[in-house]
Motif scaffolding. Structure first.
Motif, PDB file in Angstrom:
ATOM      1  N   GLN A  24       0.823  -1.202   0.000  1.00 21.56           N
ATOM      2  CA  GLN A  24       0.000   0.000   0.000  1.00 21.56           C
ATOM      3  C   GLN A  24       0.860   1.255   0.000  1.00 21.56           C
ATOM      4  O   GLN A  24       0.603   2.212  -0.725  1.00 21.56           O
ATOM      5  CB  GLN A  24      -0.925  -0.003   1.218  1.00 21.56           C
ATOM      6  N   ALA A  25       1.917   1.234   0.826  1.00 18.21           N
ATOM      7  CA  ALA A  25       2.822   2.378   0.880  1.00 18.21           C
ATOM      8  C   ALA A  25       3.516   2.586  -0.466  1.00 18.21           C
ATOM      9  O   ALA A  25       3.686   3.721  -0.924  1.00 18.21           O
ATOM     10  CB  ALA A  25       3.857   2.182   1.991  1.00 18.21           C
ATOM     11  N   GLY A  26       3.904   1.473  -1.102  1.00 19.37           N
ATOM     12  CA  GLY A  26       4.539   1.581  -2.410  1.00 19.37           C
ATOM     13  C   GLY A  26       3.604   2.150  -3.461  1.00 19.37           C
ATOM     14  O   GLY A  26       4.011   2.969  -4.290  1.00 19.37           O
ATOM     15  N   THR A  27       2.345   1.709  -3.422  1.00 21.78           N
ATOM     16  CA  THR A  27       1.359   2.226  -4.364  1.00 21.78           C
ATOM     17  C   THR A  27       1.144   3.717  -4.159  1.00 21.78           C
ATOM     18  O   THR A  27       1.076   4.494  -5.122  1.00 21.78           O
ATOM     19  CB  THR A  27       0.026   1.486  -4.207  1.00 21.78           C
ATOM     20  N   GLU A  28       1.043   4.141  -2.891  1.00 17.66           N
ATOM     21  CA  GLU A  28       0.837   5.559  -2.599  1.00 17.66           C
ATOM     22  C   GLU A  28       2.033   6.397  -3.034  1.00 17.66           C
ATOM     23  O   GLU A  28       1.869   7.509  -3.564  1.00 17.66           O
ATOM     24  CB  GLU A  28       0.555   5.745  -1.112  1.00 17.66           C
ATOM     25  N   ALA A  29       3.228   5.873  -2.833  1.00 13.30           N
ATOM     26  CA  ALA A  29       4.426   6.601  -3.245  1.00 13.30           C
ATOM     27  C   ALA A  29       4.473   6.747  -4.764  1.00 13.30           C
ATOM     28  O   ALA A  29       4.782   7.821  -5.300  1.00 13.30           O
ATOM     29  CB  ALA A  29       5.680   5.893  -2.736  1.00 13.30           C
ATOM     30  N   PHE A  30       4.155   5.652  -5.467  1.00 12.79           N
ATOM     31  CA  PHE A  30       4.172   5.717  -6.932  1.00 12.79           C
ATOM     32  C   PHE A  30       3.054   6.609  -7.446  1.00 12.79           C
ATOM     33  O   PHE A  30       3.225   7.343  -8.431  1.00 12.79           O
ATOM     34  CB  PHE A  30       4.041   4.315  -7.527  1.00 12.79           C
ATOM     35  N   VAL A  35       1.313  11.579 -10.137  1.00 15.33           N
ATOM     36  CA  VAL A  35       0.631  12.873 -10.015  1.00 15.33           C
ATOM     37  C   VAL A  35       1.609  14.016 -10.288  1.00 15.33           C
ATOM     38  O   VAL A  35       1.279  14.986 -10.981  1.00 15.33           O
ATOM     39  CB  VAL A  35      -0.016  13.016  -8.625  1.00 15.33           C
ATOM     40  N   THR A  36       2.811  13.897  -9.758  1.00 12.92           N
ATOM     41  CA  THR A  36       3.837  14.921 -10.006  1.00 12.92           C
ATOM     42  C   THR A  36       4.177  15.017 -11.482  1.00 12.92           C
ATOM     43  O   THR A  36       4.322  16.119 -12.030  1.00 12.92           O
ATOM     44  CB  THR A  36       5.104  14.607  -9.192  1.00 12.92           C
ATOM     45  N   ASP A  37       4.302  13.869 -12.149  1.00 10.69           N
ATOM     46  CA  ASP A  37       4.583  13.872 -13.580  1.00 10.69           C
ATOM     47  C   ASP A  37       3.438  14.494 -14.369  1.00 10.69           C
ATOM     48  O   ASP A  37       3.662  15.266 -15.314  1.00 10.69           O
ATOM     49  CB  ASP A  37       4.838  12.454 -14.079  1.00 10.69           C
ATOM     50  N   PHE A  38       2.203  14.167 -13.998  1.00  7.95           N
ATOM     51  CA  PHE A  38       1.059  14.761 -14.681  1.00  7.95           C
ATOM     52  C   PHE A  38       1.011  16.265 -14.438  1.00  7.95           C
ATOM     53  O   PHE A  38       0.634  17.038 -15.336  1.00  7.95           O
ATOM     54  CB  PHE A  38      -0.244  14.109 -14.204  1.00  7.95           C
ATOM     55  N   ALA A  39       1.383  16.683 -13.250  1.00  7.73           N
ATOM     56  CA  ALA A  39       1.436  18.119 -12.962  1.00  7.73           C
ATOM     57  C   ALA A  39       2.466  18.806 -13.844  1.00  7.73           C
ATOM     58  O   ALA A  39       2.238  19.901 -14.362  1.00  7.73           O
ATOM     59  CB  ALA A  39       1.767  18.349 -11.487  1.00  7.73           C
ATOM     60  N   GLY A  40       3.609  18.123 -14.051  1.00 10.82           N
ATOM     61  CA  GLY A  40       4.626  18.679 -14.944  1.00 10.82           C
ATOM     62  C   GLY A  40       4.118  18.787 -16.365  1.00 10.82           C
ATOM     63  O   GLY A  40       4.378  19.778 -17.064  1.00 10.82           O
TER      64      GLY A  40
END
Length: 372
Positions: A24-30, A35-40
């Motif tokens: 779950q933590a890995g999924t949230e991190a990815f 989201v950061t890439d889409f923001a870029g």
């Protein structure tokens, strides 16, 4: 009263719970990464828009401006300008003063977004990325077909973006870094050398070389007729220098020669048959002539490039533009923009060149050189 006995998780169930939490933590991190890439990507859309509308140029050196001031100076819709400024503020491209209600483009940011002669000017790359999105349906068809997508079918913004993006490197790297790294090259140009540029595009590099080394002659070759037409127009704008000319020809049509120098500026990987192009370059070079190939920066091992921003861009462009373009030509070699210097040096050696090696690594480009 009956009570339910408390049970202690077995080791296996505890491990399963920990594994689930880790997953779950890995999924949230990815998820955060995506989201950061889409923001870029969203910021790139706004950057291209600001460039096309002249908003960055209007803000450069103007100090703090209100949205109304910027809309008035550019003749644009005030409400949309205000929204664009908000997007620029949250992306940290402009600085907002909430008390004064103003927005400012710092000089350090203007060097990247608004000053065409700055060594940091990068905004033209946004047009190339825009072209990738516009060609998305065609690229999908290439994947489902034979892999080929003709370079000439790209949106015009790709060609203008390539010119603007690479002009920065040509203007600040050819004389300062690329050519001095090749032993004897500058001296040849100063004495007067015959130069062939394979895949010259709009001819920006050729006009710069011809101006800087007037004793030399430069002939630019490109199979894309529209690019050669624009290169000729730019030559006229530059005063029609008699030591620079342009011809419509693919790599096999380079000639007749002999030339003292043959250059491939970010074009070798775009060709349908790079080995054949290098063999032809070897044929038209005079004995002792120099071969220069400037390619995008990359590493020999894929795992050494993980997370590197320019390599991420490079592989995307290779997938959407360069490799499909190569696969649409005779030879269908598909070298790609990445893959490191070793493979390219090997191609130079296999074409018959001696002393093939990496002359310079600027962090953005690889400068390869060889001698006939």
């Amino acid at each position: 009263m009956t009570t339910t006995p408390t049970t202690t998780p077995t080791p296996s169930s505890a491990e399963d719970a920990q594994a689930a939490q880790a997953a779950q933590a890995g999924t949230e991190a990815f998820l955060g990464r995506v989201v950061t890439d889409f923001a870029g990507a969203s910021s790139t859309l706004m950057t291209v828009l600001g460039d096309r509308l002249g908003l960055y140029r209007a803000m450069a050196g103007a100090g703090p401006l209100s949205a109304a001031d910027l809309a008035k100076s550019t003749g644009l819709d005030p409400r949309l300008v205000a929204e664009w400024l908000a997007s620029q503020t949250v992306s940290e491209y402009v600085v907002h003063d909430p008390t004064a209600g103003t927005f400012e483009l710092p000089d350090t940011h203007a060097a990247v977004l608004a000053q065409a002669d700055s060594p940091a000017y990068l905004v033209g790359a946004g047009d190339i990325l825009t072209g990738h999105f516009l060609a998305l349906d065609d690229v999908e068809r290439a994947f489902r077909g034979d892999g080929g997508l003709d370079y000439g079918a790209q949106h015009p913004c790709v060609f203008s973006g390539i010119e603007r993006y690479f002009r920065t490197a040509y203007l600040h790297q050819i004389e300062a870094a690329w050519f001095p790294a090749v032993p004897g090259l500058v001296e040849r140009l100063e004495r007067g050398a015959r130069v062939a540029d394979v895949g010259c595009g709009h001819g920006v590099a050729d006009l710069l070389i011809g101006k800087r080394w007037p004793a030399s002659t430069v002939t630019g070759f490109d199979a894309h007729e529209a690019s050669i037409a624009l290169a000729r127009a730019k030559a006229i704008e530059a005063g029609s220098p008699d030591n620079v000319s342009f011809r419509v020809a693919d790599a096999a049509g380079i000639g007749p020669g002999p030339y003292d120098v043959v250059v491939f500026f970010d074009s070798l990987h775009d060709l349908g048959d790079p080995p054949a192009a290098l063999r032809r370059a070897h044929e038209v070079l005079a004995d002792g002539g120099l071969l220069i190939a400037v390619e995008p920066w990359s590493t020999d091992r894929l795992e050494d490039s993980i997370g590197h921003p320019t390599v991420r861009i490079g592989y995307a462009s290779s997938t959407a533009l360069c490799t499909p373009g190569s696969l649409a030509q005779p030879g269908r070699y598909g070298l790609g923009t990445q893959g490191g210097p070793a493979r390219r040096i090997r191609l130079l050696a296999e074409a018959g060149f001696g002393q093939a090696g990496l002359a310079a690594d600027t962090g953005f480009n690889l400068v390869l050189a060889a001698v006939k």
